[in-house]
Design an enzyme around this catalytic site. Structure first.
Site, mmCIF file in Angstrom:
data_model
loop_
_atom_site.group_PDB
_atom_site.id
_atom_site.type_symbol
_atom_site.label_atom_id
_atom_site.label_comp_id
_atom_site.label_asym_id
_atom_site.label_seq_id
_atom_site.Cartn_x
_atom_site.Cartn_y
_atom_site.Cartn_z
ATOM 1 N N LYS A 99 -2.751 -1.954 -8.708
ATOM 2 C CA LYS A 99 -1.530 -1.168 -8.868
ATOM 3 C C LYS A 99 -1.289 -0.696 -10.303
ATOM 4 C CE LYS A 99 1.047 -2.802 -4.849
ATOM 5 N NZ LYS A 99 2.355 -3.273 -4.354
ATOM 6 N N SER A 144 -1.416 -1.760 7.036
ATOM 7 C CA SER A 144 -1.169 -0.329 6.877
ATOM 8 C C SER A 144 -1.919 0.537 7.889
ATOM 9 C CB SER A 144 -1.517 0.107 5.449
ATOM 10 O OG SER A 144 -0.625 -0.474 4.520
#
Length: 286
Positions: A68, A18
Site C-alpha cells: 500500500k 475481493s
C-alpha cells in the site's frame, strides 16, 4: 477474445474476498469483464506495473499488504485521500491512457456504515483504535476528519504517536500501550448522552491464525459502537464481547464491501448494485 479485467494484488493473496465481491457485481450487472487475484511479491511489483501499463484490457487493481505504501512512488499520480493517508489501495487507468493513478477507498469504506451516526451533532466524539498498520492509517485519517479525539493503541506506542502526528496533528490524542486495555478497569465514565464513542479493531489480532485481541470491555463507555475490520472469522471474540455488554457492532464485511464498491465504479464505470448486499454477504460467509 480478450475482455476488460481488474484484479487484487498482494503477498499473500489467497485469502482475499475481493474476486468474489467484484465478480458477483459484474454478473448482476451483466458486464462482460472479470476480476481476479494476482500474487505479487515486493520484488515483483515494478515489473507487474510495467506489464499492466501495456495491457489495454487492464482497468486497475486493488492493493493489499504489503504494497500500500511501496506502490506509491511507482505511480504517475496520487489522488486524495491517498495523498494525505499516504497509502494506496486502488490503482486505476482511464481508457487507453497508460498513466496510473493511485487512490484510497479504505477510508470511504470504513465510514459508510457510520454515515447515519456522523450525520448527527455530538458534544464529543472519541474513538479507541487498536492497531497501527495500513488499515489503521486510513481509519485514523477518516475519523480525525470527522472531529474525533483518538486513542490509538499498538504494540509500539511510539509508532502510534508518529501516526497521529502525521495524520491527525493538533488534536489532543492519546497513545496508551496495547496492554492498557487487556485488564478490567473500574473507571467511572461520565455521562455519554450526546456523545459518539467507537472502539475499532484495525489490527489483525483476532483473525484466524493470529493471537487474540486483548481488550476488556470495561474500557468502553456505555453506548459505544464496536467495529472490527477482521473478516475471518466474521463474528470475532471482540464482537462477541461487545454484544455481551450491550454494544452495537459492525463487522469487517461492512468496510470490505463499502471500499470495494467505490473501487468497482472506478474500474468498470457503473455503480455497484448494492441492493444485493444481503445475497453478497451470504456468498462471502458460506
Amino acid at each position: 477474445m480478450t475482455k476488460p479485467y481488474a484484479e487484487v494484488i498482494g503477498d499473500p493473496i489467497t485469502q482475499s474476498k475481493s474476486p468474489k465481491i467484484h465478480n458477483f457485481w459484474l454478473a448482476k450487472l451483466g458486464i462482460d469483464a472479470a476480476y481476479r487475484a494476482c500474487h505479487v511479491t515486493p520484488d515483483q511489483l515494478p515489473a507487474y506495473l510495467g506489464a499492466r501499463r501495456e495491457d489495454l484490457d487492464w482497468r486497475g487493481c486493488n492493493v493489499t499488504m504489503p504494497h500500500k505504501q511501496a506502490i506509491m512512488p511507482l505511480l504517475d499520480r496520487i489522488d486524495p485521500p491517498a495523498d494525505s493517508i499516504v497509502a494506496v489501495n486502488t490503482v486505476v487507468r482511464h481508457g487507453n491512457d497508460i498513466a496510473m493513478t493511485g487512490t484510497n477507498t479504505d477510508a470511504a469504506g470504513f465510514l459508510e456504515p457510520l454515515a447515519g451516526d456522523l450525520a448527527q451533532t455530538h458534544y464529543f466524539r472519541m474513538a479507541r483504535i487498536i492497531g497501527t498498520g495500513g488499515a489503521a492509517r486510513a481509519i485514523i485519517a477518516a475519523l480525525a476528519g470527522h472531529g474525533f479525539t483518538l486513542v490509538v493503541a499498538g504494540r509500539d506506542p511510539a509508532k502510534a504517536r508518529a501516526l497521529l502526528d502525521e495524520l491527525a496533528p493538533g488534536g489532543e490524542h492519546h497513545t496508551p500501550p496495547l496492554a492498557h486495555f487487556a485488564d478490567p478497569t473500574d473507571f467511572a465514565f461520565d455521562d455519554r448522552e450526546g456523545c459518539l464513542d467507537l472502539v475499532v479493531n484495525a489490527s489483525s489480532l483476532g483473525m484466524a491464525g493470529q493471537p487474540p485481541l486483548p481488550f476488556d470491555w470495561s474500557h468502553a463507555p456505555p453506548g459505544s459502537i464496536a467495529y472490527d475490520i477482521v473478516t475471518a472469522p466474521l463474528d470475532t471474540p471482540f464482537l462477541h464481547g461487545a454484544r455481551a455488554r450491550g454494544h452495537r457492532t459492525i463487522d469487517g464485511l461492512s468496510m470490505l464491501i463499502g471500499q470495494a464498491a467505490v473501487a468497482f465504479e472506478r474500474f468498470f464505470g457503473q455503480p455497484a448494485p448494492r441492493e444485493y448486499d444481503a445475497e453478497l454477504r451470504e456468498l462471502l460467509t458460506t
